[in-house]
Design a protein around this motif. Sequence first.
Motif, short mmCIF file in Angstrom:
data_model
loop_
_atom_site.label_atom_id
_atom_site.label_comp_id
_atom_site.label_asym_id
_atom_site.label_seq_id
_atom_site.Cartn_x
_atom_site.Cartn_y
_atom_site.Cartn_z
N ALA A 99 0.80 -1.23 0.00
CA ALA A 99 0.00 0.00 0.00
C ALA A 99 0.83 1.28 0.00
O ALA A 99 0.44 2.28 -0.59
CB ALA A 99 -0.90 -0.01 1.24
N GLY A 100 1.96 1.26 0.68
CA GLY A 100 2.69 2.51 0.92
C GLY A 100 3.74 2.83 -0.13
O GLY A 100 4.45 3.84 0.01
N ILE A 101 3.85 2.02 -1.16
CA ILE A 101 4.85 2.37 -2.19
C ILE A 101 4.33 3.58 -2.96
O ILE A 101 3.13 3.69 -3.24
CB ILE A 101 5.14 1.19 -3.15
CG1 ILE A 101 6.34 1.53 -4.03
CG2 ILE A 101 3.94 0.80 -3.98
CD1 ILE A 101 6.87 0.35 -4.84
N ARG A 102 5.22 4.51 -3.27
CA ARG A 102 4.79 5.68 -4.03
C ARG A 102 4.76 5.33 -5.52
O ARG A 102 5.50 4.43 -5.98
CB ARG A 102 5.75 6.85 -3.81
CG ARG A 102 5.78 7.32 -2.36
CD ARG A 102 6.65 8.53 -2.19
NE ARG A 102 7.98 8.33 -2.77
CZ ARG A 102 8.87 9.28 -2.92
NH1 ARG A 102 8.61 10.51 -2.55
NH2 ARG A 102 10.06 9.02 -3.43
N LEU A 103 3.95 6.04 -6.28
CA LEU A 103 3.88 5.75 -7.72
C LEU A 103 5.25 5.89 -8.37
O LEU A 103 5.58 5.17 -9.30
CB LEU A 103 2.89 6.70 -8.41
CG LEU A 103 1.43 6.61 -7.95
CD1 LEU A 103 0.54 7.45 -8.85
CD2 LEU A 103 0.93 5.17 -7.93
N GLY A 122 -1.24 13.65 -12.63
CA GLY A 122 -0.11 14.44 -13.08
C GLY A 122 1.07 14.44 -12.13
O GLY A 122 1.97 15.26 -12.26
N TYR A 123 1.08 13.50 -11.16
CA TYR A 123 2.15 13.53 -10.16
C TYR A 123 2.42 12.11 -9.71
O TYR A 123 1.58 11.21 -9.92
CB TYR A 123 1.69 14.39 -8.97
CG TYR A 123 2.77 14.81 -8.02
CD1 TYR A 123 4.03 15.20 -8.48
CD2 TYR A 123 2.54 14.85 -6.64
CE1 TYR A 123 5.02 15.61 -7.61
CE2 TYR A 123 3.51 15.28 -5.76
CZ TYR A 123 4.75 15.65 -6.25
OH TYR A 123 5.71 16.06 -5.37
N VAL A 131 -3.79 6.84 -3.68
CA VAL A 131 -4.51 7.16 -4.93
C VAL A 131 -5.77 6.32 -5.08
O VAL A 131 -6.78 6.79 -5.58
CB VAL A 131 -3.62 7.04 -6.20
CG1 VAL A 131 -2.49 8.05 -6.17
CG2 VAL A 131 -3.10 5.64 -6.43
N ILE A 132 -5.71 5.07 -4.61
CA ILE A 132 -6.91 4.22 -4.72
C ILE A 132 -7.99 4.76 -3.77
O ILE A 132 -9.14 4.92 -4.16
CB ILE A 132 -6.57 2.75 -4.38
CG1 ILE A 132 -5.65 2.17 -5.46
CG2 ILE A 132 -7.85 1.91 -4.25
CD1 ILE A 132 -5.12 0.78 -5.15
#
Length: 448
Positions: A99-103, A122-123, A131-132
């Motif tokens: 869950a905590g991984i950044r895009l 855009g980020y 984001v989910i």
Amino acid sequence: MSGPAYKVRTTWRNHLANQSIDPLRIYAPQSIDEVVAIVRAAEEAGVTTRAVGSGHSWSDVALTDGFLMRTDRLSRVPALEPDFLRPAWHGRRLVRAEAGIRLKELNAHLDANGLGLSQMGGYDHQTVAGVISTSTHGSGTTYGPLNDAAHSLDMVVSGGRVLRVERMDGPTDHAAFLAHHGERRTLIQDDDVFDAVAVGMGCMDIVCTALIEVKPRFHLREVREMHPWAKVKADLLDGAVLDDNEHYELVFSPYRRRHEYPCLVTTRNTVADPSHKMLDKRMRNWLVELGAKLPITPRLLNLALHLRPSLAPFLIETAMKALVKDEYDEVSFKVFNIGNANLVPAYSAEIGIPMDGRHIEAVERVFEVADRQRRVGDVYQSSPIALRFVKASPAYASMMYGSDTMMMELIQLRGNEGGYEMLAAYEEALYDRRRSGGVGTERPDSFV
Ligand SMILES: Cc1cc2nc3c(=O)[nH]c(=O)nc-3n(C[C@H](O)[C@H](O)[C@H](O)COP(=O)(O)OP(=O)(O)OC[C@H]3O[C@@H](n4cnc5c(N)ncnc54)[C@H](O)[C@@H]3O)c2cc1C
């Protein structure tokens, strides 16, 4: 009480530091078992617990005065949790991430494996669960928000129960799941439950992993052009721009310049690998990127707006014109990311408007509000306003639930005088139930 380590008397702030809270405890679990222990400890203590991602929400959506769970240590990809795929799901491109991984890190992993997210905003500093949980979106009516790319969620709920939640035809084979986990975990395959929890804004569960569908690595061409609102309006009413472009979005100024409202239209479409192209075609305007990165830039803008507010229309149009470019080709995740504009200290409110024709009316009402605030109070919008177009989502709490939606992002520079009040004025106007003959009269909540 033994269990996972935590901190007390520590303040948590979101990334812009416009939201903060002193929770009773701050945890940073590294496994589902630790999350279970924290949820149970919270229940024993009689307080709530809430997960936070990278704190990129400007609202109070991530705050809790109970136990706050940071998820930056729950960030492996692929996640350790096995998938047990049903045969119908074999061959699809699926990645289970924590869950905590950044895009940003997820994209690096996907890229290294010849894959890419089909769509993103855009980020890329937000986390997968962030984001989910908030239905973060990009633009283009072929794609729903990012939660729609998630097919399976491992989560911890009240009592410390561990659930895997999916749609009825979801990816997990029930027998294999049961054989592996026994009674320790529960698989729920139910459309209603999935659509209720997927966009939960931290209120439903602690999401620990998400199985996301991705695409083979691909490249995009971004084209940015200035057009007057009259043309953009005609294009939107016609609808072909949304059908013909994979990704279509725009920013506009709410102030007339030379009798027209200026708009910067961005399209993004798949292209062949541009590695052989000149560097100039593979990057955005470097001077603008540099300007956006310098900490002095927002200060100068705010100073200019403070000393001479009426400069705002000129500054907004100039900023949009600086972004015009006929060709920027790169790997998808770099093109989706709007670049250093994300670093300018700003905040926004977003309003979802069903695309039933009244979305055009909503834009024109924003023109009216901006004009009134300027005339009556010398208060100005400090940034262009963005319009993005998103396919309907089945998630009940998504702003795109049930209908294709135009998302209007009302952005303000941090420090702009009257900025928050201006956002409230736009919101009030778009929810207006009193105006006789106004759009709110017949269908009071149609801008919601
Ligand atoms: C510079 C910038 C650019 C942005 N661009 C876009 C864009 O292009 N499109 C768009 O739609 N939005 C955009 N946003 C908004 C952003 O995507 C959302 O606010 C997103 O939720 C932030 O993710 P986060 O990881 O920071 O989550 P947080 O802000 O930390 O949390 C968001 C919500 O998710 C919940 N949550 C987080 N982790 C979990 C978990 N593990 N389990 C359960 N609940 C959880 C929290 O409780 C909270 O309710 C942008 C924001 C910024 C600051």
